[in-house]
Design an enzyme around this catalytic site. Structure first.
Site, PDB file in Angstrom:
ATOM      1  CG  HIS A 290       6.942   8.896 -24.647  1.00  0.00           C
ATOM      2  ND1 HIS A 290       5.403   8.898 -24.608  1.00  0.00           N
ATOM      3  CD2 HIS A 290       7.212  10.325 -24.032  1.00  0.00           C
ATOM      4  CE1 HIS A 290       4.956   9.897 -24.225  1.00  0.00           C
ATOM      5  NE2 HIS A 290       5.833  10.780 -23.684  1.00  0.00           N
TER       6      HIS A 290
ATOM      7  CD  GLU B 218      -3.423  15.427 -16.885  1.00  0.00           C
ATOM      8  OE1 GLU B 218      -2.170  15.119 -16.639  1.00  0.00           O
ATOM      9  OE2 GLU B 218      -4.031  15.043 -17.799  1.00  0.00           O
TER      10      GLU B 218
ATOM     11  CG  ASN C 288      -0.841  15.265 -20.746  1.00  0.00           C
ATOM     12  OD1 ASN C 288       0.108  14.415 -20.777  1.00  0.00           O
ATOM     13  ND2 ASN C 288      -1.792  15.093 -19.910  1.00  0.00           N
TER      14      ASN C 288
ATOM     15  CG  HIS D  36       1.903  13.810 -24.184  1.00  0.00           C
ATOM     16  ND1 HIS D  36       2.543  14.950 -24.831  1.00  0.00           N
ATOM     17  CD2 HIS D  36       2.517  13.124 -23.489  1.00  0.00           C
ATOM     18  CE1 HIS D  36       3.785  14.824 -24.164  1.00  0.00           C
ATOM     19  NE2 HIS D  36       3.727  13.787 -23.172  1.00  0.00           N
TER      20      HIS D  36
ATOM     21  CD  GLU E  87       7.824  14.556 -23.248  1.00  0.00           C
ATOM     22  OE1 GLU E  87       7.203  15.666 -23.081  1.00  0.00           O
ATOM     23  OE2 GLU E  87       7.353  13.322 -23.221  1.00  0.00           O
TER      24      GLU E  87
ATOM     25  CE  LYS F 294      -0.214  12.908 -15.336  1.00  0.00           C
ATOM     26  NZ  LYS F 294      -0.495  13.448 -16.701  1.00  0.00           N
TER      27      LYS F 294
ATOM     28  CG  HIS G 161      -0.162   8.944 -25.125  1.00  0.00           C
ATOM     29  ND1 HIS G 161      -1.114   9.413 -23.987  1.00  0.00           N
ATOM     30  CD2 HIS G 161       1.248   9.122 -24.900  1.00  0.00           C
ATOM     31  CE1 HIS G 161       0.140   9.939 -22.948  1.00  0.00           C
ATOM     32  NE2 HIS G 161       1.444   9.680 -23.486  1.00  0.00           N
TER      33      HIS G 161
ATOM     34  NE  ARG H 254      -4.037  -2.000   1.970  1.00  0.00           N
ATOM     35  CZ  ARG H 254      -3.920  -2.890   3.084  1.00  0.00           C
ATOM     36  NH1 ARG H 254      -3.163  -3.090   3.953  1.00  0.00           N
ATOM     37  NH2 ARG H 254      -4.709  -3.997   2.854  1.00  0.00           N
TER      38      ARG H 254
ATOM     39  NE  ARG I   6       1.141  16.264 -13.768  1.00  0.00           N
ATOM     40  CZ  ARG I   6       1.659  15.506 -12.995  1.00  0.00           C
ATOM     41  NH1 ARG I   6       1.483  15.608 -11.641  1.00  0.00           N
ATOM     42  NH2 ARG I   6       2.667  14.515 -13.272  1.00  0.00           N
TER      43      ARG I   6
ATOM     44  CE  LYS J 116       5.967  16.410 -15.015  1.00  0.00           C
ATOM     45  NZ  LYS J 116       5.841  15.155 -15.596  1.00  0.00           N
TER      46      LYS J 116
HETATM   47  P1  NAD Z   1      13.211   4.229 -21.713  1.00  0.00           P
HETATM   48  O1  NAD Z   1      12.839   4.083 -20.394  1.00  0.00           O
HETATM   49  O2  NAD Z   1      12.700   3.238 -22.658  1.00  0.00           O
HETATM   50  O3  NAD Z   1      14.818   4.340 -22.349  1.00  0.00           O
HETATM   51  C1  NAD Z   1      15.131   4.605 -23.435  1.00  0.00           C
HETATM   52  C2  NAD Z   1      16.394   3.639 -23.726  1.00  0.00           C
HETATM   53  O4  NAD Z   1      17.495   4.254 -23.337  1.00  0.00           O
HETATM   54  C3  NAD Z   1      16.178   2.062 -23.245  1.00  0.00           C
HETATM   55  O5  NAD Z   1      16.610   1.366 -24.041  1.00  0.00           O
HETATM   56  C4  NAD Z   1      17.071   2.351 -21.960  1.00  0.00           C
HETATM   57  O6  NAD Z   1      17.389   0.989 -21.495  1.00  0.00           O
HETATM   58  C5  NAD Z   1      18.260   3.187 -22.411  1.00  0.00           C
HETATM   59  N1  NAD Z   1      19.083   3.959 -21.416  1.00  0.00           N
HETATM   60  C6  NAD Z   1      18.495   4.547 -20.750  1.00  0.00           C
HETATM   61  N2  NAD Z   1      19.500   5.357 -19.822  1.00  0.00           N
HETATM   62  C7  NAD Z   1      20.544   5.201 -20.564  1.00  0.00           C
HETATM   63  C8  NAD Z   1      21.880   5.533 -20.608  1.00  0.00           C
HETATM   64  N3  NAD Z   1      22.156   6.356 -19.477  1.00  0.00           N
HETATM   65  N4  NAD Z   1      22.828   5.382 -21.483  1.00  0.00           N
HETATM   66  C9  NAD Z   1      22.564   4.321 -22.348  1.00  0.00           C
HETATM   67  N5  NAD Z   1      21.197   3.841 -22.498  1.00  0.00           N
HETATM   68  C10 NAD Z   1      20.345   4.314 -21.657  1.00  0.00           C
HETATM   69  O7  NAD Z   1      12.387   5.682 -22.481  1.00  0.00           O
HETATM   70  P2  NAD Z   1      12.461   7.094 -22.209  1.00  0.00           P
HETATM   71  O8  NAD Z   1      12.391   8.007 -23.393  1.00  0.00           O
HETATM   72  O9  NAD Z   1      13.325   7.434 -20.942  1.00  0.00           O
HETATM   73  O10 NAD Z   1      11.005   7.213 -21.243  1.00  0.00           O
HETATM   74  C11 NAD Z   1       9.844   6.807 -22.047  1.00  0.00           C
HETATM   75  C12 NAD Z   1       8.610   6.214 -21.161  1.00  0.00           C
HETATM   76  O11 NAD Z   1       8.554   7.415 -20.069  1.00  0.00           O
HETATM   77  C13 NAD Z   1       7.471   6.248 -21.819  1.00  0.00           C
HETATM   78  O12 NAD Z   1       6.914   4.788 -21.274  1.00  0.00           O
HETATM   79  C14 NAD Z   1       6.548   7.144 -21.364  1.00  0.00           C
HETATM   80  O13 NAD Z   1       5.100   6.942 -21.443  1.00  0.00           O
HETATM   81  C15 NAD Z   1       7.127   7.655 -20.017  1.00  0.00           C
HETATM   82  N6  NAD Z   1       6.745   8.806 -19.588  1.00  0.00           N
HETATM   83  C16 NAD Z   1       6.373   9.094 -18.420  1.00  0.00           C
HETATM   84  C17 NAD Z   1       6.020  10.490 -17.976  1.00  0.00           C
HETATM   85  C18 NAD Z   1       5.410  10.798 -16.526  1.00  0.00           C
HETATM   86  O14 NAD Z   1       4.956  11.781 -16.204  1.00  0.00           O
HETATM   87  N7  NAD Z   1       5.325   9.539 -15.616  1.00  0.00           N
HETATM   88  C19 NAD Z   1       6.277  11.458 -18.557  1.00  0.00           C
HETATM   89  C20 NAD Z   1       6.896  11.488 -20.197  1.00  0.00           C
HETATM   90  C21 NAD Z   1       7.049  10.100 -20.330  1.00  0.00           C
HETATM   91  N1  GLY Z   2       4.061  14.175 -18.539  1.00  0.00           N
HETATM   92  C1  GLY Z   2       3.058  14.604 -18.362  1.00  0.00           C
HETATM   93  C2  GLY Z   2       2.516  14.962 -16.740  1.00  0.00           C
HETATM   94  O1  GLY Z   2       3.587  14.522 -16.145  1.00  0.00           O
HETATM   95  O2  GLY Z   2       1.570  15.526 -16.589  1.00  0.00           O
END
Ligand code: NAD
Ligand code: GLY
Length: 362
Positions: free
Chosen positions: A264, A236, A244, A247, A184, A142, A251, A120, A240, A226
């Site tokens: 992404h 949101e 997006n 997005h 981003e 998020k 998405h 939890r 907030r 942010k």
């Molecule tokens: P990812 O986590 O898939 O990382 C991208 C690639 O880079 C992967 O293959 C990873 O293993 C590799 N990698 C990571 N760090 C590295 C490093 N320092 N050196 C070498 N390789 C490395 O992708 P991302 O772009 O970081 O994140 C995308 C995800 O984030 C999506 O699922 C998206 O929905 C999510 N997201 C969430 C929010 C939120 O607010 N929670 C906001 C934006 C995106």
């Molecule tokens: N990436 C959108 C948010 O965090 O609200």
């Protein structure tokens, strides 16, 4: 090191930005309720950074459990989440054991959701290692996994105790991932800060060359924007949603093509071009801004047209977007560069015109 605060009352936390942070256990140790952590990472990041982090924590007297997941957006699933819980159970982790996400947004979102639901709610810390995760996904609480029918459909709002954005980790990031992260960064300029957008236009080559000073400014300014928006509207209900921007379209691209096909950030880049096109069609933004936006995306090596989805599924997929309210699609559009607005009255014909103009079938 620079530090930005996320102001959420008793759940406030710092975002530290700087070099060599993965090697600095002093930023983590004081936050732990128990001298025990579970680091969640993946098979790509583990050989690069896991030993260093583990060694530093162990030297500070902290017991470390390592959970190494497969790498990829396609693993942001229930099954992978369950494998985290399996490891936590097998290692007798407790509610006070801190989970540490070491990786990009996929690891951060999965670990955060695991922390939100493990017994939890267990504490967690984000150590983002991609540009995208440093400027966006590690901040704001998020957390989520994907559903085959919709991106990030299952998750929770759950804030970390701290974010450690180690700029040195960006040195090993593949170029395509660096560019995806820039999408981003560019987003923040569009929605909130025209001067920052102009700075990105002037410095995009330095950012692509991984100039540390430029990267630090990009990460710090993005996190400031942010943090400000999240403090105003953590869950949101309103403002907030502007985070997006791009997005709704993006998405749909990710889910429609199959997770992991486009990154992404790439999907969001094409989505932002669409959102700008929509803003122009709605008479809110001057047509010349469309060209400016495309020019910047192209210079950053990002796509400016979306793919044609099988069965033209854009509208279908957008109708399950989390911004849908009382059945109405809501779009983030621009009144001017630096000023985003939420609109729920966009005529379907206008959306279709944007999709026609901004997908590769056009
Ligand atoms: P990812 O986590 O898939 O990382 C991208 C690639 O880079 C992967 O293959 C990873 O293993 C590799 N990698 C990571 N760090 C590295 C490093 N320092 N050196 C070498 N390789 C490395 O992708 P991302 O772009 O970081 O994140 C995308 C995800 O984030 C999506 O699922 C998206 O929905 C999510 N997201 C969430 C929010 C939120 O607010 N929670 C906001 C934006 C995106
Ligand atoms: N990436 C959108 C948010 O965090 O609200």
């Amino acid at each position: 090191m620079r530090t930005i605060g996320v102001d959420l009352g008793d759940r406030s936390y710092p975002i530290h930005v700087g070099p060599q942070l993965i090697s600095d256990a002093s930023l983590i140790a004081p936050l732990l309720a128990q001298k025990r952590v579970a680091i969640v990472t993946n098979t790509t990041i583990a050989p690069l950074y896991l030993d260093r982090l583990t060694a530093q924590l162990q030297a500070a007297g902290i017991q470390v459990i390592c959970i190494v997941l497969p790498d990829g957006e396609q693993y942001k699933t229930w099954q992978t989440l369950n494998s985290i819980f399996d490891a936590l159970i097998a290692n007798r982790c407790e509610r006070r054991t801190t989970l540490i996400a070491l990786g990009g947004g996929v690891i951060g979102d999965l670990t955060g959701f695991a922390a939100a639901t493990w017994q939890r709610g267990a504490p967690f810390i984000q150590i983002p290692t991609t540009l995208l995760a440093q400027v966006d996904s590690s901040v704001g609480g998020k957390t989520a996994i994907n559903h085959p029918g919709g991106k990030n459909m299952i998750g929770a709002f759950y804030q970390p105790r701290a974010v450690l954005a180690d700029l040195d980790s960006l040195k090993t990031l593949p170029e395509r991932e660096l560019k995806a992260g820039l999408a981003e960064v560019i987003k923040y300029g569009f929605i909130r800060d025209a001067a920052f957008l102009a700075w990105i236009e002037d410095n995009v080559d330095k950012l692509l060359a991984r100039d540390l000073t430029a990267l630090e400014h990009a990460v710090v300014r993005s996190c400031e924007i942010k943090a400000e928006i999240v403090a105003l509207d953590e869950r949101e209900d309103d403002i907030r949603a502007v985070l997006n921007f791009g997005h709704t379209f993006g998405h749909a691209i990710e889910a429609g093509l199959g997770y992991g096909e486009w990154l992404h950030g790439e999907a969001i880049a094409a989505g932002m071009v669409m959102a700008v096109d929509l803003s122009v069609r709605l008479g809110m933004l001057a047509a010349k801004e469309s060209e400016r936006v495309k020019r910047l995306m192209q210079r950053a090596g990002l796509p400016v047209v979306g793919p044609v989805l099988p069965g033209s599924r854009y509208v279908d997929l957008m109708s399950v977007d989390k911004k849908v309210k009382d059945g109405a699609l809501r779009f983030i559009v621009l009144e001017s560069i630096g000023a985003a607005k939420i609109r729920s009255d966009v005529p379907a014909d206008t959306v279709l015109a944007t999709l026609k103009a901004c997908t590769s079938a056009a």
